[in-house]
Each structure stands twice: as structure tokens, then as C-alpha cells.
Design an enzyme around this catalytic site. Structure first.
Site, PDB file in Angstrom:
ATOM      1  N   HIS A  33       0.822  -1.199   0.090  1.00 26.60           N
ATOM      2  CA  HIS A  33       0.029  -0.043  -0.031  1.00 26.60           C
ATOM      3  C   HIS A  33       0.868   1.314   0.007  1.00 26.60           C
ATOM      4  CE1 HIS A  33      -2.249  -3.319   1.722  1.00 26.60           C
ATOM      5  NE2 HIS A  33      -3.501  -2.712   1.325  1.00 26.60           N
ATOM      6  N   HIS A  73      -2.018  -1.024   7.161  1.00 29.04           N
ATOM      7  CA  HIS A  73      -1.532  -1.468   5.731  1.00 29.04           C
ATOM      8  C   HIS A  73      -0.518  -0.587   5.130  1.00 29.04           C
ATOM      9  CE1 HIS A  73      -4.887   1.327   5.977  1.00 29.04           C
ATOM     10  NE2 HIS A  73      -4.201   1.926   4.942  1.00 29.04           N
ATOM     11  N   PRO A 122      -5.296  -4.942  11.309  1.00 27.53           N
ATOM     12  CA  PRO A 122      -6.860  -5.124  11.548  1.00 27.53           C
ATOM     13  C   PRO A 122      -7.230  -3.789  12.103  1.00 27.53           C
ATOM     14  CG  PRO A 122      -5.955  -7.199  12.355  1.00 27.53           C
ATOM     15  CD  PRO A 122      -4.759  -6.184  12.064  1.00 27.53           C
ATOM     16  N   HIS A 268      -4.103   3.184  -3.639  1.00 30.74           N
ATOM     17  CA  HIS A 268      -4.342   2.671  -2.096  1.00 30.74           C
ATOM     18  C   HIS A 268      -3.527   1.455  -1.796  1.00 30.74           C
ATOM     19  CE1 HIS A 268      -6.336   1.050   1.691  1.00 30.74           C
ATOM     20  NE2 HIS A 268      -6.627   2.163   1.901  1.00 30.74           N
ATOM     21  N   GLU A 418     -16.550  -4.836  24.926  1.00 28.78           N
ATOM     22  CA  GLU A 418     -15.804  -5.799  25.046  1.00 28.78           C
ATOM     23  C   GLU A 418     -14.627  -6.043  24.095  1.00 28.78           C
ATOM     24  OE1 GLU A 418     -19.808  -7.145  26.069  1.00 28.78           O
ATOM     25  OE2 GLU A 418     -18.960  -6.224  24.530  1.00 28.78           O
ATOM     26  N   HIS A 480     -26.970 -16.719  25.491  1.00 30.37           N
ATOM     27  CA  HIS A 480     -25.797 -16.546  26.334  1.00 30.37           C
ATOM     28  C   HIS A 480     -25.089 -17.831  26.717  1.00 30.37           C
ATOM     29  CE1 HIS A 480     -27.711 -12.703  26.838  1.00 30.37           C
ATOM     30  NE2 HIS A 480     -26.897 -12.238  27.871  1.00 30.37           N
TER      31      HIS A 480
END
Length: 668
Positions: A33, A73, A122, A268, A418, A480
């Protein structure tokens, strides 16, 4: 450009060195990239040359500023900066970008490349890691800066892109950062308006400055990301902020310098192509051949002299602190080194012995809290938290003190966040000085899954406390009740998952989790009470091996493997089978990965070759075939649960002693 000692490189030339390295490395690899590094070149030049406090000769210096490339990236930006400033990243590694075993992998990886603080790629997780870094700095400063001695005083800088801010984790992490008043956190937003699919205005129209102001951030908007003076003013303003984290919104042109692809998605995530690389060289006036940097530019970028001076000045301050506060200095060094207190073995031995003597029948989540009561007072640097489930996870203890914007503490109320909680914990672990743990229901581990994977990839010393670990939670029902989560967490390489069966196994699980330096640990804990199991002393010692014989039988004809709440079912089945003349041994396997790492002789002694095997666990069956074989028997659940009292659900789904007895009879 003249390559002589007298030549002085301009800021434009220094930024163009980044552009050249980025486009040449991506072109050679034909992968990568180039656009983001080319667009953020001026921002990087200003930050790294004028503000960032670091020493390339010692990338682990404790009071260095932390730099995180959340838009990972664009990794060639970070590699170019590390190479140019003098880290142990020679030009050969830049040439080998994205090649096998190079120090320049496709996305930055901590532990591979000197100067890389965390693994990113990520999107958004690097931003959450940076929040963890900033929390660590704030808490360490509050604890160790005293009596006029300042030994912890650094900033965390994080580069973020549109993708990072689109990811939901950015909302979770940045909202909490605002609440905690992390003024040493400075995010620089690469607002180039382009992602892989094209112009982001088709799918991302947030008023980002207003969004971050709503979080309680200091926002510096409309900064020209190619105007070095404007960038410097913005960073100075951010560093002067004393109560809030800062977002600097920089308008940039992706792929700046490329005559035909700048400002488009074409730059990109793909190499420019030989013709466009040549055209870019011409457009920016870069005369050097690929992977050649003029000496004047190397000299201007070299951060080693200044870095050595900055670290030396800090070392003098620390030496003075050590003379005035020898115990505090020793504790700081212990914490930064990741070592445990000298009396750690005594602490662990004592808590296991007490648990064995008391022989309590309690939920393993309660046993976990008992472990914390024993460990936490003896382990400064243990920092906990929960995603709005403290009273259910039992992640607090009598000495819990909440961290706020104005108060240091040892516990973070994360709210219902979370994913961010797990990633922030990774940042705390990577920063040094802390061993983080955090709690939520096991089913909600799915919300944080990629951060758990990243913890394992980075071998971060992070502990994930997952309670309500099975159908045993009962009435809350299948939404759950965890069915596949335990098995799926075991599948993550380098993740240890412990599912203890009683108080003693829970104590050992906590001890092993804290002692482990080379990766994360998940604890799967029950809501319901679990019977205490009497053991021989040698069996208690064997718990650390991950799998052991918890109850033996003479001339055993089969082995039953069980974990957690199902160990008591296995023991009940053993009694029934014995009464019918079928002796079996029961193996408790609280941590399969630890068991798998044992020597073959131990594994064979626990599960002898040729002995028929059955397994029972209140979860999916597939995982256990590796232990029982295709001819073995497995009592488990390959469907979702039901809403009812726990005992009724166990019986309805066939996870009970009667079904286990029948399964064993079928294989002996």
C-alpha cells in the site's frame, strides 16, 4: 541533489525520501500500500524529527514515546521511518519488504522489527492499543513520579485512517479514552477521503471532529497535512493539552507525488507500476536510484545522537530517583522487566494450600475472585476490569480501586465495550509495567475475537476472564449459553485456555496465567457451583501439566477425559461403572494446550496408548476427537441450548452421568 557534507536537506526532500522508499519497496514486492505512506510523509517528518522522543539504539528504553501505526496497511511508512532514523533495519530489509522471514512483513509486527510497538493491520485495533499505552503511562506516572522526581513522562502518538474510524472498536476505545482524560494520547487522522473501494463519501460521512468532541477529546481540525508548519503547530497545541486526548485532523492527498494516481483508490493497495514510479520520481525531483538515499538525507534523519542524549538525561533522573527512593526504583525496574515478586512462589503455594484445606464448593468464577484476593495484594501492576459485568464476573477484589480521569487505580470499568477492552489490555501488556486481566461472559468473547487473536499473535501477556462458560448458566438461554466458544478459543495458536473444575484448579490456572510471559491466557469459569474434588498431593502438583489423572482405578479399562463443570459428572460415572465391574480412570484436562506441550512420556502416562477413551464437555464435540480418536466416545452438545434451570438443561441435552456411562460401555 548534491550528496556532500555541506548539503542541507530540506523538509520536502526528507519527506520525499519516505515516498521513494515506499513506492520502490511496494513496486519490488509487487504488493503493498504505497498511497498512505506517500500521503502522510510530511506528517511523519514533522513528528519523528521534531517531537518524537526515542532512541534507535535502544528501542526498549522505558520512557520513550510510543508510536502506533493503526492504519497498518501503510507499513512501509513505519519501516521507512525506522530505517531512516537509525534503527537496526538496514536497507536490505527494505528491499525484502513482504518477503519470507524479512523484518519488514506486510503489516507491522511487534517482535520482528526493532521499534515496532504493536502488531497492526486489523483496522482500529492499533488505536485501541494506543489507548492502552496511554493508560499505562498515566498510571505509572501517578505511582512513580514523586518528591520532585519525574521518571515517567511520555506521549503516545497514533496514526489513524478512515478505515480505523469506521471500525466500531474506534468508538469503544475513543469514548473510554475521553472519559479517562488521557491527555498524553495524540491521534493524527489521515483524512484523505479514499479507501479501497473509492471515495469514502459514498459510505462514510461522519462529522469526525464533532464526534470526537462528543467523546470529550480536544480536536484540532482542518490541518493541512502537507504544510509542515501547520502540522508542527497542531502537535505543539496537542502536547500542551492537560486534560483531554487530542485528535489532529489532517487533510491529505493519498499517494501525493504520483502524477496520475494521487488522490485515487488506484494508489491505495497496489504498486504504482514502473511507469508511474518513474513519473513520480520526475514529479518530486527524486534523482536517486531505487533504495539509494543521499548521505545528506540520512544525516538529517539520523535520530541516534539526539536519542542517546534524551535517554542519558532520563537515566540521570532515574539514578537520582533510585538514590532517593531505592525501593520504588527497584519496583519500577521489576515491573518494566515483567518479573514477578521474589515471594511469588510462596504466594501461590499458600493460596493453593488454603483452597485445598477449605475444600469449598463454589462456582469457579467465585474461586477466581478468591484467587485474586490472594494474588492482587502481592502483585502491584496487576490491573483488572470488566465490560459492565463486575458483579457477575467477580473480577473485583477487596482492594479494587477504580481508575478515573483524576484518580489512579487498579481497575477499569470498561462499560459495554468488549472488543476495546481486550485490545486496550493488549496495549497495557505491550507497554510494560502491568499484567492486565479483563472479564465478560464467555459468549461475548465473540465480540472481542480479533483482539484475542492479536493477543496470541503478539504473545501478549494478557488474561481474559470469561465466566458463565456453558449451558450451566441456565435461564438466560441460548443467546448467552456458550457452545462453540471454548473449542474455538482453543484453536487460536499460542492461546492457553484453562477450564478449571474446582477451587484448586482455579488457583493453579491463575498462577499459570500470570507466570506465562509468552502469550495470553483465557479462563473459562462457571456460573454454577462446582463440587470440590479431593486429590492426592501429587495430583495437585500435576495440574500445571494441563492434563492429569484426577481419579485412578486399578486395571482401568478406559479413560474418561473431562473439563470444568463436567469433571464431577465424570467422577459420578466412574462410580457407576465401577459398581458394574468396569473400572475407568478419570482425567481432568483443564488446559489442552499445556497438556499438548508436555513430553510424550507424560501424555502417554495420562492417556495410555490402546486404552479406549471417552470425553465429556458441555460444548461442541469435534475438538475432542484428537484425544479419543475416531473410535472413542464423546458426550457433548452440537446444537444451541435452551432457556431453563441449569440442571434441566444438562439433563435435556444429555450431558449427564447416565449418557456418559452408556458411552463408555459402548467402547469397552
Amino acid at each position: 541533489m548534491p550528496d556532500t557534507p555541506a548539503a542541507a536537506a530540506s523538509s520536502t526532500e526528507l519527506a520525499n525520501a519516505i515516498r521513494a522508499l515506499a513506492m520502490d519497496a511496494v513496486q519490488k514486492a509487487n504488493s503493498g500500500h504505497p498511497g498512505m505512506p506517500m500521503g502522510m510523509a510530511e506528517i511523519s517528518e514533522v513528528l519523528w524529527r521534531r517531537f518524537l522522543r526515542h532512541n534507535p539504539a535502544n528501542p526498549r528504553w522505558p520512557d520513550r514515546d510510543r508510536f502506533v501505526l493503526s492504519n497498518g496497511h501503510g507499513s512501509m511508512l513505519q519501516y521507512a521511518l525506522l530505517h531512516l532514523t537509525g534503527y537496526d533495519l538496514p536497507i536490505e530489509e527494505i528491499r525484502n519488504f513482504r518477503q519470507l522471514h524479512s523484518k519488514t512483513p506486510g503489516h507491522p509486527e511487534v517482535g520482528y522489527t526493532p521499534g515496532v510497538e504493536t502488531t497492526t493491520g486489523p483496522l482500529g485495533q492499533g488505536l485501541a492499543n494506543a489507548v492502552g499505552f496511554a493508560i499505562a503511562e498515566k498510571l505509572l506516572a501517578a505511582e512513580f513520579n514523586r518528591d520532585g522526581h519525574t521518571i515517567v513522562d511520555h506521549h503516545t502518538y497514533v496514526f489513524v485512517g478512515d478505515g480505523c474510524l469506521m471500525e466500531g472498536i474506534s468508538h469503544e476505545a475513543c469514548s473510554l479514552a475521553g472519559v479517562l482524560g488521557l491527555n498524553k494520547l495524540i491521534a493524527l487522522y489521515d483524512d484523505n477521503g479514499i479507501s479501497i473501494d473509492g471515495e469514502v463519501r459514498g459510505w462514510f460521512r461522519d462529522d469526525t471532529p464533532m464526534r470526537f468532541r462528543a467523546y470529550g477529546w480536544n480536536v484540532i481540525a482542518d490541518v493541512d497535512g502537507h504544510d509542515t508548519a501547520a502540522i508542527a503547530r497542531a502537535i505543539e497545541q496537542a502536547r500542551a493539552e492537560t486534560a483531554k486526548p487530542t485528535l489532529i485532523c489532517c487533510k491529505t492527498i493519498i499517494g501525493k507525488g504520483s502524477p496520475n494516481k494521487a488522490g485515487t483508490e488506484g494508489v491505495h493497495g497496489a504498486a504504482l507500476g514502473d511507469k508511474e514510479v518513474a513519473a513520480t520520481r520526475e514529479a518530486i525531483g527524486w534523482k536517486s536510484a531505487p533504495f539509494e538515499i543521499p548521505e545528506a538525507i540520512y544525516r538529517a534523519w539520523d535520530a541516534r545522537p539526539r536519542g542517546a542524549q534524551i535517554e542519558s538525561e532520563w537515566q540521570k533522573r532515574f539514578d537520582a530517583f533510585e538514590r532517593a527512593q531505592p525501593q520504588a526504583a527497584a519496583e519500577f525496574k521489576r515491573r518494566i522487566a515483567g518479573e514477578l515478586p521474589s515471594n511469588w512462589n510462596e504466594v501461590v503455594t499458600g493460596m493453593i494450600q488454603r483452597a485445598n484445606d477449605k475444600a469449598e464448593t463454589v462456582a469457579s468464577r467465585k474461586a477466581s475472585q478468591i484467587a485474586l484476593e490472594a494474588i492482587a495484594p502481592k502483585l502491584p501492576g496487576l490491573i483488572g476490569g470488566s465490560a459492565d459485568l463486575t458483579g457477575s464476573n467477580l473480577t473485583n477484589w477487596s482492594g479494587t480501586k477504580a481508575m478515573t480521569a483524576t484518580q489512579a487505580g487498579n481497575y477499569i470499568y470498561f462499560g459495554v465495550r468488549e472488543f476495546a477492552m481486550a485490545a486496550i489490555g493488549n496495549g497495557l501488556a505491550l507497554h510494560g509495567g502491568f499484567i492486565p486481566y479483563s472479564g465478560t461472559f464467555l459468549t461475548f468473547s465473540d465480540y472481542s475475537r480479533n483482539a484475542l487473536r492479536m493477543a496470541a499473535l503478539m504473545r501478549a501477556r494478557n488474561i481474559f476472564v470469561f465466566t458463565h462458560d456453558s449451558i450451566g448458566l441456565g435461564e438466560d438461554g441460548p443467546t448467552h449459553q456458550s457452545i462453540e466458544q471454548v473449542a474455538s478459543l482453543r484453536l487460536i495458536p499460542q492461546m492457553d485456555l484453562w477450564r478449571p473444575c474446582d477451587t484448586v484448579e482455579t488457583m493453579v490456572a491463575w498462577a499459570c496465567a500470570i507466570e506465562r510471559k509468552d502469550g495470553p491466557t483465557s479462563l473459562a469459569l462457571s456460573r454454577q457451583n462446582l463440587p470440590f474434588v479431593q486429590r492426592a498431593p501429587q495430583a495437585i502438583d500435576a495440574i500445571r501439566r494441563g492434563g492429569y489423572v484426577i481419579s485412578e482405578a486399578a486395571n482401568a479399562r478406559a479413560a474418561i477425559i473431562a473439563t470444568g463443570s463436567e469433571v464431577s459428572i465424570a467422577l459420578a460415572a466412574q462410580k457407576t461403572l465401577a459398581a458394574e465391574g468396569i473400572p475407568v480412570r478419570v482425567v481432568s484436562m483443564p488446559c489442552t494446550s499445556v497438556f499438548d506441550r508436555q513430553e510424550a512420556s507424560w501424555r502417554d502416562s495420562v492417556l495410555p496408548k490402546g486404552m479406549p477413551r471417552a470425553a465429556i464437555e458441555a460444548g461442541v464435540r469435534d475438538y475432542w476427537f484428537k484425544y479419543v480418536g475416531l473410535d472413542g466416545a464423546i458426550v457433548g452438545i452440537d446444537r444451541f441450548g435452551e432457556s431453563a434451570p441449569a440442571a434441566d438443561v444438562y439433563k435435556f441435552l444429555g450431558v449427564d452421568a447416565a449418557h456418559l456411562v452408556a458411552a463408555v460401555k459402548a467402547i469397552v
